[in-house]
Design a protein around this motif. Structure first.
Motif, PDB file in Angstrom:
ATOM      1  N   LYS A 203     -40.343  34.124  83.193  1.00 54.84           N
ATOM      2  CA  LYS A 203     -40.500  32.460  82.666  1.00 54.84           C
ATOM      3  C   LYS A 203     -39.728  31.924  83.781  1.00 54.84           C
ATOM      4  N   SER A 204     -40.062  30.537  84.118  1.00 53.73           N
ATOM      5  CA  SER A 204     -39.422  29.660  84.821  1.00 53.73           C
ATOM      6  C   SER A 204     -38.239  29.264  84.050  1.00 53.73           C
ATOM      7  N   PRO A 205     -37.060  29.078  85.148  1.00 52.23           N
ATOM      8  CA  PRO A 205     -35.809  28.415  84.529  1.00 52.23           C
ATOM      9  C   PRO A 205     -35.941  26.940  83.886  1.00 52.23           C
ATOM     10  N   PRO A 206     -35.098  26.637  83.227  1.00 50.59           N
ATOM     11  CA  PRO A 206     -35.325  25.302  82.716  1.00 50.59           C
ATOM     12  C   PRO A 206     -34.789  24.260  83.627  1.00 50.59           C
ATOM     13  N   LYS A 207     -35.234  22.970  83.230  1.00 48.35           N
ATOM     14  CA  LYS A 207     -34.803  21.933  84.151  1.00 48.35           C
ATOM     15  C   LYS A 207     -33.389  21.765  84.296  1.00 48.35           C
ATOM     16  N   ASN A 208     -32.909  21.190  85.644  1.00 47.68           N
ATOM     17  CA  ASN A 208     -31.590  21.265  85.925  1.00 47.68           C
ATOM     18  C   ASN A 208     -30.909  19.785  85.008  1.00 47.68           C
ATOM     19  N   SER A 209     -29.583  19.581  85.473  1.00 48.33           N
ATOM     20  CA  SER A 209     -29.005  18.274  84.745  1.00 48.33           C
ATOM     21  C   SER A 209     -29.558  16.983  85.139  1.00 48.33           C
ATOM     22  N   LEU A 210     -30.400  16.934  85.991  1.00 51.91           N
ATOM     23  CA  LEU A 210     -31.069  15.758  86.436  1.00 51.91           C
ATOM     24  C   LEU A 210     -32.448  15.722  86.172  1.00 51.91           C
ATOM     25  N   PRO A 215     -39.874  24.126  91.652  1.00 53.66           N
ATOM     26  CA  PRO A 215     -41.206  24.998  91.516  1.00 53.66           C
ATOM     27  C   PRO A 215     -41.068  26.451  91.811  1.00 53.66           C
ATOM     28  N   THR A 216     -41.926  27.070  91.309  1.00 55.42           N
ATOM     29  CA  THR A 216     -41.920  28.487  91.660  1.00 55.42           C
ATOM     30  C   THR A 216     -42.494  28.776  93.032  1.00 55.42           C
TER      31      THR A 216
END
Length: 424
Positions: A203-210, A215-216
């Motif tokens: 599963k793709s990692p979550p979005k960063n702080s920004l 993208p995979t």
């Protein structure tokens, strides 16, 4: 002028490696010296240079008797050659089911199975190939000494591992029961090769702080341990290294960045927790994947992208190659450069022949002659003088005879009171 540091190489242990390049050549590199300072060198070259025969993937069937090397070429041809002498054993065309050309769907992964998968014959061999569009094919063939005598499996096993995106990396685990796949737009997934079914997907990692989504884009991957297929290590195009545990969760357990360029090659160590990483700017390092700690970078900068890393199964060395056309041998403990070999072309793959021994090379030396034959030959050579000596003596005798004849003729004329002076 930039500052340069000269590092003295302690020499390589005896080893044998095979490399493949963009012109389709397979070169054999050996180091036969056991003393310090022994350097590796090219001993054989197989094939003719042709850009259409570029080697995209390679796999070695590393066994003691009759080892084989499989190479997948840009033209879609799969060749199996002998590691000992380079003889061609099998040639298979890449037949696409939907009618696409091999250039539009090239092979990105090739694997020769070590264990016997076919019960029909003891000399049968099985290979797995995977293309960019996710077409996987497992096919068996009868191993023979010539390509004309090879018998192919009439019903190979085929399936697709992705519906969209491009496969860029693949790996088969040590026991050859599971395989992983990943690429651009394709999350890392694990398949059961016996049942041809998918058992896990990342599963793709979550979005960063920004609030930016990464993208995979996986560029390299491998299994962390040879005894456990549940832990995976993958490198991404955004210079990240991720550790997955399929028994724990779908998202990465550990994620860390390495330099600023894409990860191009990842290889596991025999201890089960050390990973070797190579990127697009030529940086090579070892990492303890349990904590994500950088153990150290290997001494000696590579000037091109690293495309392949191979760990020797027995010796404490690794080999790396890439676009700078150099094969480099490193010590895994001191991370020091042991030897370099310039191979002229951009390199794509490197593998080790672990059953190479220096005794085999020494056994190929010419046998010593019999003592009696040598003594007889020496006596004959002493009995017959050389031609130069004979001719020199002959010339010397003739000259001395001429001088003596001239002296005797003058003395005879003087005794006869004959004037031999020249007229004025």
């Amino acid at each position: 002028m930039p500052r340069t540091t000269t590092v003295e190489s302690p020499g390589c242990p005896p080893f044998r490696a095979l490399t493949a390049d963009v012109l389709g050549l397979v070169k054999v590199i050996e180091s036969r010296g056991e003393q310090s300072g022994a350097a590796a060198k090219v001993v054989e070259r197989w094939g003719d240079p042709d850009s259409s025969k570029c080697v995209l993937a390679a796999s070695i069937l590393d066994r003691k008797t009759d080892p084989l090397l499989g190479v997948a070429r840009k033209s879609g041809l799969i060749e199996v050659i002998s590691v000992i002498n380079g003889d061609l054993r099998l040639s298979l065309p890449n037949v696409c089911q939907d009618g696409t050309r091999p250039e539009d769907d090239p092979i990105v992964k090739l694997h020769l199975f070590k264990k016997q998968r076919s019960e029909s014959s003891t000399r049968s061999c099985t290979l797995l190939s995977c293309t960019t569009k996710g077409s996987v094919r497992i096919e068996s063939f009868e191993d023979s000494k010539s390509p004309a005598d090879s018998i192919r499996d009439p019903s190979p096993t085929t399936w697709n591992v992705c519906g969209s995106g491009n496969i860029l990396c693949s790996k088969v685990e040590e026991h050859e029961n599971y395989a992983l796949y990943g690429g651009k737009g394709v999350e890392v997934n694990v398949w059961d090769l016996q049942k041809c079914t998918k058992i896990w997907t990342a599963k793709s990692p979550p979005k960063n702080s920004l609030d930016i989504f990464t993208p995979t884009w996986f560029t390299s991957a491998t299994f962390l341990s040879k005894d456990d297929h549940r832990k995976l290590v993958a490198g991404t195009n955004c210079h990240q290294v991720r550790l997955y545990d399929i028994s724990a969760q779908r998202r990465p357990v550990i994620t860390f960045d390495f330099r600023e360029t894409p990860i191009k090659a990842v290889a596991e160590d025999l201890d089960g927790h050390t990973v070797y990483i190579g990127n697009g700017s030529g940086d090579l390092a070892s990492v303890d994947i349990r904590t994500g700690k950088l153990l150290g970078c290997f001494i000696g900068k590579c000037s091109g992208s690293i495309r392949s890393i191979a760990r020797h199964p027995e010796l404490p060395i690794i080999a790396s190659c890439g676009l700078d056309s150099y094969l480099r041998i490193w010590d895994i403990h001191s991370r020091q450069l042991l030897s370099t070999v310039f191979l002229k072309q951009h390199l794509t793959n490197v593998v080790f022949d672990s059953h190479f021994r220096t005794q085999d090379v020494a056994g190929s030396a010419p046998e010593p002659q019999d003592v009696n034959e040598v003594t007889c030959q020496d006596e004959d050579e002493e009995a017959m003088p050389t031609k130069r000596k004979t001719t020199s003596k002959g010339h010397g005798d003739s000259r001395s005879k001429k001088k003596k004849s001239r002296k005797t003729s003058k003395e005879d004329l003087k005794q006869k009171n004959i004037d031999i002076s020249l007229p004025v």
